[in-house]
Write an enzyme that holds these catalytic residues in place. Structure first.
Site, PDB file in Angstrom:
ATOM      1  N   LYS A 156     -57.356   1.582 -29.504  1.00 35.88           N
ATOM      2  CA  LYS A 156     -57.033   3.001 -29.334  1.00 35.88           C
ATOM      3  C   LYS A 156     -56.057   3.371 -30.424  1.00 35.88           C
ATOM      4  O   LYS A 156     -54.974   2.778 -30.537  1.00 35.88           O
ATOM      5  CB  LYS A 156     -56.404   3.138 -27.947  1.00 35.88           C
ATOM      6  CG  LYS A 156     -55.851   4.448 -27.523  1.00 35.88           C
ATOM      7  CD  LYS A 156     -55.345   4.229 -26.091  1.00 35.88           C
ATOM      8  CE  LYS A 156     -55.038   5.461 -25.306  1.00 35.88           C
ATOM      9  NZ  LYS A 156     -53.976   6.274 -25.765  1.00 35.88           N
TER      10      LYS A 156
HETATM   11  P1  FBP Z   1     -52.314  11.179 -24.197  1.00 33.79           P
HETATM   12  O1  FBP Z   1     -53.769  11.487 -24.355  1.00 33.79           O
HETATM   13  O2  FBP Z   1     -51.663  12.056 -23.193  1.00 33.79           O
HETATM   14  O3  FBP Z   1     -51.611  11.165 -25.536  1.00 33.79           O
HETATM   15  O4  FBP Z   1     -52.229   9.716 -23.559  1.00 33.79           O
HETATM   16  C1  FBP Z   1     -52.535   8.578 -24.311  1.00 33.79           C
HETATM   17  C2  FBP Z   1     -51.356   7.653 -24.300  1.00 33.79           C
HETATM   18  O5  FBP Z   1     -51.583   6.503 -25.091  1.00 33.79           O
HETATM   19  C3  FBP Z   1     -50.930   7.222 -22.909  1.00 33.79           C
HETATM   20  O6  FBP Z   1     -51.616   6.101 -22.450  1.00 33.79           O
HETATM   21  C4  FBP Z   1     -49.471   7.001 -23.092  1.00 33.79           C
HETATM   22  O7  FBP Z   1     -48.745   7.231 -21.938  1.00 33.79           O
HETATM   23  C5  FBP Z   1     -49.106   8.002 -24.115  1.00 33.79           C
HETATM   24  O8  FBP Z   1     -50.247   8.307 -24.858  1.00 33.79           O
HETATM   25  C6  FBP Z   1     -48.063   7.468 -25.035  1.00 33.79           C
HETATM   26  O9  FBP Z   1     -47.846   8.391 -26.052  1.00 33.79           O
HETATM   27  P2  FBP Z   1     -46.664   8.244 -27.055  1.00 33.79           P
HETATM   28  O10 FBP Z   1     -46.330   6.794 -27.122  1.00 33.79           O
HETATM   29  O11 FBP Z   1     -47.192   8.761 -28.341  1.00 33.79           O
HETATM   30  O12 FBP Z   1     -45.558   9.055 -26.504  1.00 33.79           O
END
Ligand code: FBP
Length: 262
Positions: free
Chosen positions: A177
């Site tokens: 991801k």
């Molecule tokens: P989103 O689609 O809301 O960005 O979620 C994906 C994700 O990877 C979540 O699993 C995680 O909580 C969040 O983004 C972490 O985002 P960041 O580390 O950029 O704050």
């Protein structure tokens, strides 16, 4: 080459992972716009949508809610995570063992790696242990590959995101991801260097339906295998509508215009 080949968390070789670890990673602030999203049952219900191939949550939510949804949801066990109150160099506590996740019925594990952090070595070693245990349990392995830390000025530049993508292949993920690197060409390069590892785009903060779907469409055309999304789904008043449209763009190869006019 990749042992993980079943369709437990994919559909037609593609994935739409709904992520809901935000209560840990960001805190309840992410639920303020749509207060119902603070209730895990609300979002577990959303995860039963046909388009959702896996639901990524941490141990606490899985233990408390997954048993009621095990027939309708594929569980992706997000093993590590840290609160936003942590102010140190990027790091992620391992909160959940593979064995416990397997006992609960998880189909796959999810694990964050902050490449470039001063804690990268320790995180990579923790990932190794989790990846090998996942193989023993025939579980898929999804890496949240998020370069960040003191040494990285721009964690979404094309070269950094391609490196993030490659780390997934090098360390043994089935799905990696990554953040969208800002252009179709950069996304294509990130997918090209991932070998047989599937690349899914991270959703990011909430944008308009059109803007979000167009970015997903661009990523898919560039070689991505899908999406891992949280806020862009559960921060909407009607998440099902967006999932209907995402289903068309990701699995039915429709354009954003076609998906929005359906
Ligand atoms: P989103 O689609 O809301 O960005 O979620 C994906 C994700 O990877 C979540 O699993 C995680 O909580 C969040 O983004 C972490 O985002 P960041 O580390 O950029 O704050």
């Amino acid at each position: 080459m990749i042992p993980f080949a079943d369709d437990a968390i994919t559909r037609d070789e593609k994935a739409l992972i709904l992520a809901y670890d935000h209560g840990l990673e960001h805190g309840p602030v992410d639920f303020e716009d749509v207060p119902a999203s603070a209730d895990p049952e609300t979002v577990f219900d959303v995860a039963t949508h046909d388009a959702v191939t896996a639901f990524a949550v941490g141990k606490g939510l899985a233990e408390a809610y997954y048993p009621s949804y095990e027939d309708d949801v594929s569980l992706l066990a997000k093993l590590n995570g840290t609160s936003n109150m942590w102010m140190g160099e990027p790091d992620s506590a391992v909160n959940w063992s593979v064995e416990n996740a397997a006992d609960l019925g998880a189909e796959a594990i999810g694990f964050t790696l902050y490449g470039g952090s001063n804690n990268e070595v320790e995180m990579a070693e923790e990932f190794r242990d989790a990846q090998e245990a996942a193989r023993d349990h025939d579980m898929g392995v999804v890496m949240w590959s998020y370069p960040r830390g003191q040494g990285l000025k721009n964690d979404t530049s094309g070269s950094t995101i391609a490196y993030a993508s490659r780390l997934g292949l090098e360390l043994g993920a089935d799905i990696t991801k990554i953040k969208y690197p800002g252009s179709a060409d950069a996304m294509q390069w990130a997918c090209d260097v991932a070998g047989d590892t599937k690349i899914v785009m991270s959703g990011g903060s909430k944008t308009s339906d059109r803007e979000f779907l167009e970015t997903v469409e661009t990523a898919m055309n560039a070689g991505a295998s899908g999406l891992a999304v949280g806020r862009n789904v559960f921060q909407r008043e009607n998440p099902t509508e967006l999932l209907d449209a995402l289903e068309q763009v990701i699995f039915e190869e429709k354009t954003t215009d076609e998906a929005l006019s359906a």
